[in-house]
Design a protein around this motif. Structure first.
Motif, short mmCIF file in Angstrom:
data_model
loop_
_atom_site.label_atom_id
_atom_site.label_comp_id
_atom_site.label_asym_id
_atom_site.label_seq_id
_atom_site.Cartn_x
_atom_site.Cartn_y
_atom_site.Cartn_z
N VAL A 96 -32.67 83.50 57.80
CA VAL A 96 -32.64 82.44 56.53
C VAL A 96 -31.63 81.43 56.67
O VAL A 96 -31.83 80.34 56.58
N VAL A 97 -30.03 81.84 57.13
CA VAL A 97 -29.25 81.21 57.24
C VAL A 97 -29.31 80.05 58.14
O VAL A 97 -29.12 78.84 58.11
N ASN A 98 -29.99 80.29 59.34
CA ASN A 98 -30.31 79.38 60.43
C ASN A 98 -31.26 78.34 59.96
O ASN A 98 -31.40 77.33 60.69
N LEU A 99 -31.90 78.62 58.85
CA LEU A 99 -32.82 77.65 58.52
C LEU A 99 -32.43 76.59 57.73
O LEU A 99 -32.91 75.42 57.29
N GLN A 100 -31.04 76.72 57.04
CA GLN A 100 -30.47 75.91 56.22
C GLN A 100 -29.75 74.86 56.82
O GLN A 100 -29.46 74.69 58.17
N VAL A 101 -29.59 73.59 56.20
CA VAL A 101 -28.79 72.48 56.81
C VAL A 101 -27.49 72.45 56.76
O VAL A 101 -26.78 73.24 55.72
N LYS A 102 -27.00 72.49 57.94
CA LYS A 102 -25.41 72.47 58.02
C LYS A 102 -24.58 71.19 57.39
O LYS A 102 -25.24 70.18 57.14
N VAL A 103 -23.57 71.63 56.61
CA VAL A 103 -22.68 70.64 56.25
C VAL A 103 -21.47 70.29 56.98
O VAL A 103 -20.96 71.07 57.81
N ARG A 104 -20.87 69.11 56.85
CA ARG A 104 -20.10 68.58 57.67
C ARG A 104 -18.56 69.21 57.10
O ARG A 104 -18.55 69.12 55.83
N THR A 105 -17.98 69.38 57.87
CA THR A 105 -16.52 70.08 57.61
C THR A 105 -15.41 68.88 57.32
O THR A 105 -15.47 67.86 57.91
N PRO A 106 -14.26 69.51 57.06
CA PRO A 106 -13.19 68.56 56.99
C PRO A 106 -12.59 67.98 58.25
O PRO A 106 -12.40 66.67 58.55
N GLN A 107 -12.92 68.87 59.32
CA GLN A 107 -12.62 68.34 60.50
C GLN A 107 -13.33 67.01 61.03
O GLN A 107 -12.95 66.09 61.85
N PHE A 108 -14.77 67.07 60.46
CA PHE A 108 -15.45 65.80 60.89
C PHE A 108 -15.19 64.52 60.33
O PHE A 108 -14.94 63.65 60.93
N ARG A 109 -14.77 64.72 59.04
CA ARG A 109 -14.08 63.40 58.39
C ARG A 109 -12.67 63.00 58.82
O ARG A 109 -12.27 61.86 58.49
N ALA A 110 -12.07 63.72 59.66
CA ALA A 110 -10.73 63.45 60.30
C ALA A 110 -11.08 62.76 61.43
O ALA A 110 -10.07 62.03 62.03
N LEU A 111 -12.09 62.64 62.03
CA LEU A 111 -12.51 61.71 63.08
C LEU A 111 -12.62 60.43 63.05
O LEU A 111 -12.65 59.88 61.50
N PRO A 112 -12.48 59.43 63.93
CA PRO A 112 -12.73 58.19 63.54
C PRO A 112 -13.64 57.60 63.06
O PRO A 112 -14.87 58.25 63.24
N PHE A 113 -13.73 56.47 62.46
CA PHE A 113 -14.99 55.91 61.77
C PHE A 113 -16.10 55.70 62.75
O PHE A 113 -17.38 56.08 62.66
N VAL A 114 -15.60 55.23 64.02
CA VAL A 114 -16.96 54.94 64.93
C VAL A 114 -17.52 56.14 65.26
O VAL A 114 -18.71 56.04 65.76
N VAL A 115 -16.84 57.28 65.49
CA VAL A 115 -17.53 58.54 65.86
C VAL A 115 -18.46 59.01 64.75
O VAL A 115 -19.54 59.37 64.94
N ARG A 116 -17.76 58.86 63.47
CA ARG A 116 -18.39 59.49 62.34
C ARG A 116 -19.80 58.62 62.16
O ARG A 116 -20.97 59.07 61.61
N ALA A 117 -19.70 57.24 62.36
CA ALA A 117 -20.73 56.41 62.25
C ALA A 117 -21.81 56.66 63.35
O ALA A 117 -23.02 55.83 63.51
N GLY A 118 -21.71 57.04 64.33
CA GLY A 118 -22.59 57.37 65.49
C GLY A 118 -22.41 56.14 66.54
O GLY A 118 -23.12 56.06 67.28
N ILE A 119 -21.50 55.28 66.45
CA ILE A 119 -21.48 54.10 67.28
C ILE A 119 -20.86 54.35 68.71
O ILE A 119 -21.13 54.10 69.70
N HIS A 120 -19.73 55.53 68.54
CA HIS A 120 -19.13 55.93 69.59
C HIS A 120 -18.99 57.59 69.75
O HIS A 120 -18.49 58.03 68.66
N ALA A 121 -19.72 58.04 70.61
CA ALA A 121 -19.79 59.53 70.75
C ALA A 121 -18.57 60.09 71.41
O ALA A 121 -17.97 59.60 72.35
N LEU A 122 -18.14 61.44 70.97
CA LEU A 122 -17.06 62.10 71.56
C LEU A 122 -17.61 62.38 73.04
O LEU A 122 -18.79 63.05 73.17
N GLY A 123 -16.89 62.09 74.01
CA GLY A 123 -17.38 62.36 75.31
C GLY A 123 -17.75 61.33 76.15
O GLY A 123 -17.70 61.45 77.44
#
Length: 289
Positions: free
Chosen positions: A255-282
């Motif tokens: 049941v947990v695996n069916l739930q939608v994941k939420v973004r953590t504060p670590q995600f919000r600490a990434l640069p805006f271009v990464v959060r916006a999907g313009i520039h991916a990690l790696g």
């Protein structure tokens, strides 16, 4: 660099008479150690022999007096000579090399995880699934679907502590309501605990909740159930209990695996271009020769 030299015991002297070229430190005293040993012997004599306690008292009392006299009415100090030496720091390395880093050089994981409510939902679903193996155990062993809930309810009823298996195999409305309350509350609490653990194990909730958590929970209950519920500890079948726990965990993890994941504060600490999907990690690593 400053190095300490010889000491001068000045006793209860005030700071205005401190010799030059020294630092003031508390005077060393053996009385705290003697007092601690005396108290230890005093307590040890309570379970061995009164002479040990008497020896502890004879050590603790003079130690208290000596310790107090070290600080009252004035604190005793010593003055330590200080010599300033210049120490030259040398290195055999001729140059230093630095790794290229940018603002994303530190990995911030996990970026997404399940919410606490996902664990609560999993706990409710797992609690419902746990009823199936518990009912099968009652049917196979005692030919009754009411044995498992009555046994769970007996942990809260002192008057049921000495009842027979035939009594527990019968229908009792009081026992059914109590078992529903106990099982429902336990399922919610375990689900809430699992939801709080999800950020630590975000990738495989079915494995964590289906096998790791049930085994941990079973081990804790096995050691503490004799205190929590003696009647349940005497009559519980641990094989069926583990099976029920695994059923609980597998359904809860599913049941947990069916739930939608939420973004953590670590995600919000990434640069805006990464959060916006313009520039991916790696991306830089993939483009590197």
């Amino acid at each position: 660099m400053e190095q300490a030299g010889s000491t001068h015991d000045q006793g209860p002297m005030d700071d205005h008479t401190q010799p030059t070229g020294t630092i003031q430190l508390p005077a060393p005293t053996p009385w705290p150690m003697v007092f601690a040993l005396g108290v230890s012997l005093l307590l040890a004599g309570m379970v061995t022999h009164w002479l040990i306690s008497l020896l502890g008292v004879l050590m603790a009392l003079p130690a208290m007096v000596g310790w107090f006299r070290q600080v009252l009415p004035h604190e005793h100090h010593v003055y330590v000579d200080v010599h300033a030496d210049v120490i030259e720091i040398k290195s055999t390395r001729e140059s230093l090399s630095y790794l290229p880093v940018d603002e994303r050089h530190r990995k911030l994981l996990p970026l997404e995880t399940f919410s606490v409510m996902a664990g609560v939902k999993g706990g409710i679903a797992g609690g419902l699934a746990m009823i199936v193996p518990a009912t099968l155990y009652g049917l196979i062993r005692y030919h009754s679907v009411w044995y498992a809930p009555n046994l769970l309810a007996a942990g809260g009823f002192v008057s049921w502590a000495g009842e027979s298996n035939e009594f527990l195999a019968q229908f009792h409305l009081q026992g059914l309501l109590a078992a529903m309350a106990i099982h429902g509350l336990a399922s919610l609490l375990i689900g809430l605990l699992y939801g709080a653990m999800l950020p630590m194990y975000p990738k495989k909730p079915i494995l964590t909740c289906g096998f790791i958590a049930p085994l941990m929970w079973t081990g804790i209950l096995h050691s503490a159930l004799g205190i929590i519920s003696p009647i349940l500890n005497q009559r519980i079948d641990w094989v069926w209990f583990v099976i029920s726990q695994i059923a609980f965990g597998l359904v809860a993890g599913f049941v947990v695996n069916l739930q939608v994941k939420v973004r953590t504060p670590q995600f919000r600490a990434l640069p805006f271009v990464v959060r916006a999907g313009i520039h991916a990690l790696g991306d830089d690593e993939d483009k590197a020769p």
